[in-house]
Motif scaffolding. Structure first.
Motif, PDB file in Angstrom:
ATOM      1  N   LYS A 257       1.171  -1.122   0.000  1.00 42.04           N
ATOM      2  CA  LYS A 257      -0.141  -0.225   0.054  1.00 42.04           C
ATOM      3  C   LYS A 257       0.962   1.171  -0.172  1.00 42.04           C
ATOM      4  CE  LYS A 257      -0.505  -0.200   4.870  1.00 42.04           C
ATOM      5  NZ  LYS A 257      -1.787  -0.011   6.246  1.00 42.04           N
ATOM      6  N   ASN A 258       2.308   1.139   0.607  1.00 44.90           N
ATOM      7  CA  ASN A 258       2.508   2.712   0.554  1.00 44.90           C
ATOM      8  C   ASN A 258       3.353   2.518  -0.343  1.00 44.90           C
ATOM      9  OD1 ASN A 258       3.201   3.204   3.349  1.00 44.90           O
ATOM     10  ND2 ASN A 258       3.506   1.527   4.256  1.00 44.90           N
ATOM     11  N   ARG A 259       3.624   1.973  -1.861  1.00 52.05           N
ATOM     12  CA  ARG A 259       3.950   1.939  -2.640  1.00 52.05           C
ATOM     13  C   ARG A 259       2.781   2.151  -4.275  1.00 52.05           C
ATOM     14  NH1 ARG A 259       4.960  -2.712  -6.815  1.00 52.05           N
ATOM     15  NH2 ARG A 259       4.673  -4.106  -5.112  1.00 52.05           N
ATOM     16  N   ALA A 260       1.585   1.813  -3.678  1.00 50.20           N
ATOM     17  CA  ALA A 260       0.775   2.468  -4.219  1.00 50.20           C
ATOM     18  C   ALA A 260       0.324   4.100  -3.861  1.00 50.20           C
ATOM     19  CB  ALA A 260      -0.578   1.662  -4.147  1.00 50.20           C
ATOM     20  N   TYR A 261       0.554   4.253  -2.389  1.00 48.03           N
ATOM     21  CA  TYR A 261       0.229   5.610  -2.231  1.00 48.03           C
ATOM     22  C   TYR A 261       1.257   6.587  -2.674  1.00 48.03           C
ATOM     23  CZ  TYR A 261      -3.374   4.790   1.048  1.00 48.03           C
ATOM     24  OH  TYR A 261      -4.753   4.440   2.039  1.00 48.03           O
ATOM     25  N   ASN A 262       2.762   6.174  -2.970  1.00 46.66           N
ATOM     26  CA  ASN A 262       4.164   6.655  -3.096  1.00 46.66           C
ATOM     27  C   ASN A 262       4.413   8.270  -3.270  1.00 46.66           C
ATOM     28  OD1 ASN A 262       6.559   6.341  -3.440  1.00 46.66           O
ATOM     29  ND2 ASN A 262       5.930   6.644  -6.021  1.00 46.66           N
TER      30      ASN A 262
ATOM     31  N   LYS B 124      12.692  -2.296  -1.091  1.00 46.41           N
ATOM     32  CA  LYS B 124      11.848  -1.136  -1.420  1.00 46.41           C
ATOM     33  C   LYS B 124      10.442  -1.774  -0.661  1.00 46.41           C
ATOM     34  CE  LYS B 124      12.208   1.475  -4.968  1.00 46.41           C
ATOM     35  NZ  LYS B 124      12.854   2.197  -6.427  1.00 46.41           N
ATOM     36  N   ASP B 125       9.816  -2.413  -0.905  1.00 47.55           N
ATOM     37  CA  ASP B 125       8.317  -2.786  -0.165  1.00 47.55           C
ATOM     38  C   ASP B 125       8.632  -3.046   1.179  1.00 47.55           C
ATOM     39  OD1 ASP B 125       6.568  -2.435  -2.204  1.00 47.55           O
ATOM     40  OD2 ASP B 125       7.433  -3.966  -3.263  1.00 47.55           O
ATOM     41  N   LEU B 126       9.619  -4.172   1.773  1.00 49.93           N
ATOM     42  CA  LEU B 126       9.483  -4.297   3.002  1.00 49.93           C
ATOM     43  C   LEU B 126      10.332  -2.764   4.012  1.00 49.93           C
ATOM     44  CD1 LEU B 126      11.788  -7.462   3.327  1.00 49.93           C
ATOM     45  CD2 LEU B 126       9.732  -6.956   4.142  1.00 49.93           C
ATOM     46  N   ILE B 127      11.039  -2.162   3.427  1.00 50.54           N
ATOM     47  CA  ILE B 127      11.511  -0.400   4.115  1.00 50.54           C
ATOM     48  C   ILE B 127      10.212   0.176   3.669  1.00 50.54           C
ATOM     49  CG2 ILE B 127      13.004   1.626   3.537  1.00 50.54           C
ATOM     50  CD1 ILE B 127      15.179  -0.621   2.093  1.00 50.54           C
ATOM     51  N   GLY B 128       9.079   0.056   2.874  1.00 46.86           N
ATOM     52  CA  GLY B 128       8.201   0.793   2.963  1.00 46.86           C
ATOM     53  C   GLY B 128       7.551   0.186   3.553  1.00 46.86           C
TER      54      GLY B 128
END
Length: 790
Positions: free
Chosen positions: A660-665, A769-773
């Protein structure tokens, strides 16, 4: 960002809007001109005089899943609704409701009461089915393919009579007088398949017969039938009585002289080992004995359940009353040696529960004994779901010893289409193609071959199963559209309960084979029962009945439908039903709705999938493959359980949280392509899940898909498995997420708090990156041991 999907939850009001639209618009109407592959379901018509019960609701819901899946796989589906309005259940309901007796008034007047009852109740079933979201072809009565049909309509009854005329003209139906199962409560002949057995307490009486100068004790549970005693038997290996072979025994009270013979039907362990066999027969074994030894039957009990003239002083008494009377007389004569109570396997009518009597009646019989071997062959050819149910059919066929009595002395049913010449007794068989009521209509023939013009119409009706066994013929347009019938026989599926294998399934296979020479079904789906949460049969007297209307009012249809799929495989075991179990299913629907609302905040721009995206698509692809394979085998339970697990444990708990953080970005930590890939994958997962669930929960999936995609999900093609490879391991992802969440919880920290450092396996670098985000990780290291530092 506002969700495009409005509403905090899927509501019963949304359901009502959708189900009402389907009922009125009839989007699933059968297209007789379609070139799509044909698929037909021979649905079991429920009786309309009472609301549908929980078993109806569950099994019709499962049938609807079959129909919806087949439509999505490109089939032209024939899925009609039939309503059973014939036979004894209707008569009994009318008698109870209006406080009348069929035998106490003119036939026409009684039929009027039956029609009045039906006029008040036929909409009950259709309303409940509509609320459940069942996708019948039509909700309107008519004569087109797929229309609602009534088993008491002139069209249906004319077809029933047409099948009778065909079979009669083939020499397969004949008039015969023989001992037959008779229900004193229903006042009619019944078929062996309608006889149930119940262990009931009764007295075993040891009565002294005289053989020469010797007294021998004979065991019997039916002493009132001594008036028609025909033979005393003992087992050939019972050495106690070999000396009696060929002698005569004198029956007490009635003074009859009857032979004593060895016969294997006698059980040395039952009573004294000596048994008298009555010419009037007290059970099926006695009937078989009379046929085997070629003994002429003699009636002791009449159609009113009372003893006849041959019973002497017992004449006019009910059998139970006569039993008490003869016991008193035997005691007075000093020949009743012993009495003790036993549990006796008693034949009873499956409907009225009256004890069955066996009396001589002239009835019409359909030949079945001659084709037993062929019926066993058909049983082996059928595809059974589940296969274990096949044995029930095979075992029943093997027990058949007499032809099927198809005539009944009742009223509200399809009439026997015959007239009889009053002079020469010739039978007049009319042309088929119209509905006949011989009891009140003139004979179509002007003159008999003997020259007489006086005829009497047959007053009997046909067995309800003779009507019900027509359903596949009716839906395939037999006798009305021969071209369509020839092109689409056999019917694809017969779904039904296991308790009517020996009746509805068997009689349908038999009758349709005798008419067409073919197996009328490809597949047979046999269901067990819906019981309460303790495994007990639902009963009004116990107070554990759950009515479908209660469930629909409390939860709506979709939680119930999902429960039907998740609860288990009803072809192998009972369903345990409770409000708690159905409420559990409603939580999964809520989870799906919430996920859809979250996803609907984003646009649907495409991007190049990351390895995390490929992982979730790979996991989803496994469900697609499983659903295709299992749904084809009528197994909706296994995929539904796995889909539920995927939604909760894989998609929502892990992929959504990670992506979800990648989707919001919001901080542009990810590239635009990576962000688009997240959004695109979320929609791809959602739409695939909706399509997998569409046959199971058709309303909530239709609502979400329409709001987000602007299309009818039930017009979409069912997903097909693809070749998708993924580098990530599901268990590793679960372990990492779980370890981080646990570490934060153990420290009393918010799940949004930062992680100072984490060590994870090298294979997870592709989702760094997904883990970090997702977890707000400041430093990530790679090694063999998973370690979290806060």
């Amino acid at each position: 960002m506002e969700p495009k999907l409005k509403g905090s939850r899927f509501t019963k009001e949304m359901e009502s809007h959708i189900s009402s639209y389907w009922k009125n618009a009839e989007p699933y109407k059968f297209d007789a001109k379609s070139k799509k592959p044909f698929y037909s379901i021979d649905t079991p018509p429920p009786y309309v005089n009472t609301p549908i019960h929980i078993g109806h609701a569950a099994t019709y819901t499962l049938m609807d899943m079959f129909a919806r899946f087949k439509r999505m796989t490109g089939h032209n589906v024939l899925f009609p609704l039939g309503l059973d309005r014939n036979g004894l259940p209707i008569e009994m309901a009318a008698e109870k409701k209006f406080g009348i007796s069929a035998l106490g008034m003119p036939r026409e007047e009684f039929l009027g009461y039956c029609e009045k009852l039906l006029g008040e109740s036929s909409s009950i079933s259709t309303d409940a089915f509509a609320r459940l979201g069942i996708s019948f072809n039509s909700w309107k009565q008519g004569s087109n393919i797929g229309d609602v049909y009534l088993t008491d309509s002139e069209e249906y009854r004319a077809m029933t009579q047409g099948t009778f005329i065909d079979l009669y003209n083939k020499g397969l139906i004949y008039e015969g007088t023989q001992l037959t199962s008779y229900c004193p409560g229903c006042r009619t002949t019944i078929a062996d398949s309608e006889v149930d057995y119940e262990e009931r307490p009764t007295m075993l009486n040891e009565v002294d017969f005289t053989v020469g100068k010797e007294k021998v004790a004979i065991a019997t549970t039916r002493p009132e039938l001594l008036c028609t005693a025909g033979m005393v038997i003992f087992h050939p290996e019972d050495k106690r009585y070999k000396k009696l072979e060929g002698k005569s025994a004198k029956v007490p009270f009635f003074g009859l002289e009857i032979p004593v013979k060895a016969h294997p039907m006698a059980d040395p362990k039952f009573g004294t080992g000596l048994v008298f066999m009555s010419k009037s027969a007290g059970d099926q074994n006695a009937i078989r004995f009379l046929r085997e030894v070629n003994m002429e039957p003699v009636m002791a009990i009449g159609r009113d359940g009372r003893m006849l003239d041959i019973a002497g002083p017992l004449k006019g008494m009910k059998s139970a009353e006569a039993r008490d009377k003869i016991i008193d007389e035997l005691k007075k004569a000093g020949v009743l040696k012993k009495q003790h109570q036993i549990m006796h396997r008693t034949p009873i009518c499956e409907r009225s529960k009256h004890v069955i009597e066996y009396i001589m009646l002239a009835e019409l019989y359909l030949k079945q004994v001659d084709v037993k071997d062929r019926m066993l062959g058909l049983a082996e050819k059928l595809n059974f779901f589940a296969p274990a149910s096949r044995q029930i059919l095979i075992d029943w066929i093997k027990t058949i010893s007499i032809d099927w009595p198809v005539s009944r002395n009742r009223f509200y049913a399809t009439e026997v289409p015959l007239w009889h010449c009053k002079k020469c007794k010739a039978v007049i068989v009319p042309e088929k193609g119209r509905y006949y009521q011989p009891w009140k209509q003139p004979c179509p023939a002007k003159k008999c071959k003997c020259g007489s013009s006086e005829f009497e119409g047959d007053k009997r009706v046909l067995d309800t199963w003779f009507d019900s066994s027509n359903t596949p013929l009716h839906i395939l347009m037999y006798g009305r559209d021969d071209k369509f019938f020839r092109a689409h026989i056999p019917c694809t599926l017969r779904p039904q309960g296991r308790e009517i294998i020996r009746t509805w399934l068997y009689y349908t296979l038999l009758k349709n084979y005798l008419i067409t020479g073919k197996l009328i079904f490809k597949d047979v789906w046999i269901n067990y029962y819906v019981v309460d949460d303790r495994g007990k049969k639902m009963s009004k007297s116990i107070g554990n009945v759950i009515a479908p209307s209660e469930i629909l009012d409390k939860f709506g249809a979709e939680p119930f439908r999902l429960w039907c799929a998740i609860e288990g495989n009803i072809t192998t075991s009972d369903f345990r039903c409770s409000f708690e179990r159905i409420e559990g299913a409603s939580k999964t629907i809520m989870k799906l709705w919430n996920a859809a609302r979250f996803i609907s905040m984003f646009d649907q721009t495409a991007g190049t999938p990351t390895e995390l995206d490929r992982w979730i698509l790979s996991e989803l692809n496994k469900l697609v493959r499983l659903a295709n394979e299992s749904y084809e085998q009528y197994d909706f339970h296994t995929p539904a359980a796995m889909i539920k697990h995927f939604i909760w444990e894989t998609f929502a708990s892990h992929y959504l949280e990670l992506v979800k953080n990648r989707a919001y970005n919001e901080g542009s930590f990810f590239t635009k392509d990576e962000q688009n890939a997240a959004k695109h994958t979320l929609y791809e997962c959602l739409y695939t899940l909706l399509k997998l669930l569409a046959p199971i929960t058709p309303m909530v999936t239709a609502k979400i898909f329409w709001e987000l995609a602007g299309k009818d999900i039930h017009s979409e093609s069912f997903p097909k498995p693809r070749q998708i490879s993924a580098k990530l391991d599901t268990q590793q992802i679960i372990d990492i997420d779980s370890a981080i969440w646990k570490a934060k919880k153990d420290r009393g920290l918010s799940l949004k708090s930062e992680v100072a450092e984490i060590t994870v396996p090298k294979g997870l670098k592709v989702m760094e990156k997904d883990l970090i985000g997702a977890h707000k990780i400041r430093k990530i290291c790679y090694g063999d041991k998973l370690e979290v530092k806060l």
